[in-house]
Design an enzyme around this catalytic site. Sequence first.
Site, PDB file in Angstrom:
ATOM      1  N   CYS A 237      87.146  38.777  86.217  1.00  0.00           N
ATOM      2  CA  CYS A 237      87.275  38.414  87.624  1.00  0.00           C
ATOM      3  C   CYS A 237      86.200  39.065  88.483  1.00  0.00           C
ATOM      4  CB  CYS A 237      88.657  38.781  88.151  1.00  0.00           C
ATOM      5  SG  CYS A 237      89.076  40.519  87.920  1.00  0.00           S
TER       6      CYS A 237
ATOM      7  N   SER B  19      82.605  48.555  88.327  1.00  0.00           N
ATOM      8  CA  SER B  19      83.774  47.747  88.676  1.00  0.00           C
ATOM      9  C   SER B  19      84.037  47.755  90.174  1.00  0.00           C
ATOM     10  CB  SER B  19      85.016  48.255  87.944  1.00  0.00           C
ATOM     11  OG  SER B  19      84.869  48.121  86.549  1.00  0.00           O
TER      12      SER B  19
ATOM     13  N   GLU C 213      88.229  51.976  86.851  1.00  0.00           N
ATOM     14  CA  GLU C 213      89.314  51.231  86.200  1.00  0.00           C
ATOM     15  C   GLU C 213      88.998  51.062  84.716  1.00  0.00           C
ATOM     16  OE1 GLU C 213      89.295  47.932  84.985  1.00  0.00           O
ATOM     17  OE2 GLU C 213      87.252  47.383  85.497  1.00  0.00           O
ATOM     18  N   SER C 214      90.036  51.104  83.905  1.00  0.00           N
ATOM     19  CA  SER C 214      89.841  51.118  82.453  1.00  0.00           C
ATOM     20  C   SER C 214      90.005  49.750  81.800  1.00  0.00           C
ATOM     21  CB  SER C 214      90.824  52.104  81.811  1.00  0.00           C
ATOM     22  OG  SER C 214      92.161  51.747  82.111  1.00  0.00           O
TER      23      SER C 214
ATOM     24  N   ALA D 190     100.544  35.797  81.418  1.00  0.00           N
ATOM     25  CA  ALA D 190     101.036  36.799  80.468  1.00  0.00           C
ATOM     26  C   ALA D 190      99.883  37.508  79.764  1.00  0.00           C
ATOM     27  CB  ALA D 190     101.964  36.148  79.434  1.00  0.00           C
TER      28      ALA D 190
END
Length: 434
Positions: free
Chosen positions: A50, A109, A114-115, A190
């Site tokens: 994203c 990021s 963030e991982s 999901a």
Amino acid sequence: MTILVVGLSHRSAPVAMLERAAAAGDELTKLLHEVHESAHVAEALIVSTCNRVEVYAVVDKFHGGVSDISERLARHAALPLEELSRHLYVHYEDRAVQHVFSVVCGLESMVIGESQILGQIREAFKLAKAEGTVGRDLHELIQHALRVGKRAHSETGVDKAGASLVSVGLRVAENYLGELAGRRALVVGAGSMSGLAVATLSRGGVGELIVANRTHERAQRLAASAEVPARAIRMEELPGALGEAELVVSCTGATGLVITADQVPPAPHRRFFLDLALPHDVDPAVRDLPGVALAGLDDLRTAEEAASAVGPKAVEAVRRIVADEVTAFLSAARAAAVAPTVVALRSKAAKVVEAELARLSGRLPSLSERDRAEIAQTVRRVVDKLLHAPTVRVKELAAAPGGDTYAAALRELFDLDPKAPEAVARPDIEGPAS
């Protein structure tokens, strides 16, 4: 052959353009092969999230590689090349390695530290291996990058300081709805981002969770992982759930809208839609409905939380790790590059020794086997000692920038066949690597 990165991200391009450039599923596989099969690309891997769409490639020519990749990205995004090129960034050789390591550590990021990107690059690597578009060079680069990412998160605590994109989005939701504890939330999708949303909402103490997904079994598994009351529904039940929920988080891999304005029924309570998908899952017209707010990636980009999620000490520690690892990777790569030349030199020396020993045997046939063995051992020892210093030194020099010139000088001085180093080089990776 050299590493090349061509891409665009939340820092270089608007979300609308990222949406058009993003690829998933069969579309991603198709683009991967188109890039790999282009004239100047020997290896290819594509990271599409994203926040970014990046091609990691091994190319034989810089300009040819950039042109090949840019044209295929433009064709995929259905954009004029000139328009897309204004938002593309290019990293080559050492800078490409540094960029890949920085990305995998979360330094590039939207939410620093963030991982999730670590898993996304691992999945991109897995796909490229399965499709046969990764060879020796990218294999070594990505394997090393993944180790760097793990080291950064384990040694610096950046993952504790860094908020995820989900967390930032939920903070924005709280600004609209108030405290989320006790509220009913709906998660659509999901995948990994949806799983992170379910886990975060569970820890936040929402009253009930509803999980919707096209594959009902996956929705059931995700709902079962929640620490609060949760149930799974089928996608055809989505309109009813949209009326029940106060918070809707959507992040699927769909190429079209998943939630349209006419699917959202009136409700007596306020509702917040968090769209984390690329392309968008939620129709922008939803924000015009009474009592409804919508936040997408563009809105999160300007959120203050994203700018202050990680302390400067943690970021600086990660940058030092990246710098150290880039130096180590490049030194090892340069040393490895000269190794075939050293092998070729020793191979040529061995052939010269054997030829001279054979000539000696012809001229002195009366030599005893013992004398013959002693002479052979002496000659080989002399040659080894003469070659030891230059071969050890060329390996040391090769680890520095521009070290390949020393290997070239060695080939010139000893009149080595230009194809000899290539002949003794290690073969490319065959099949999926562990």
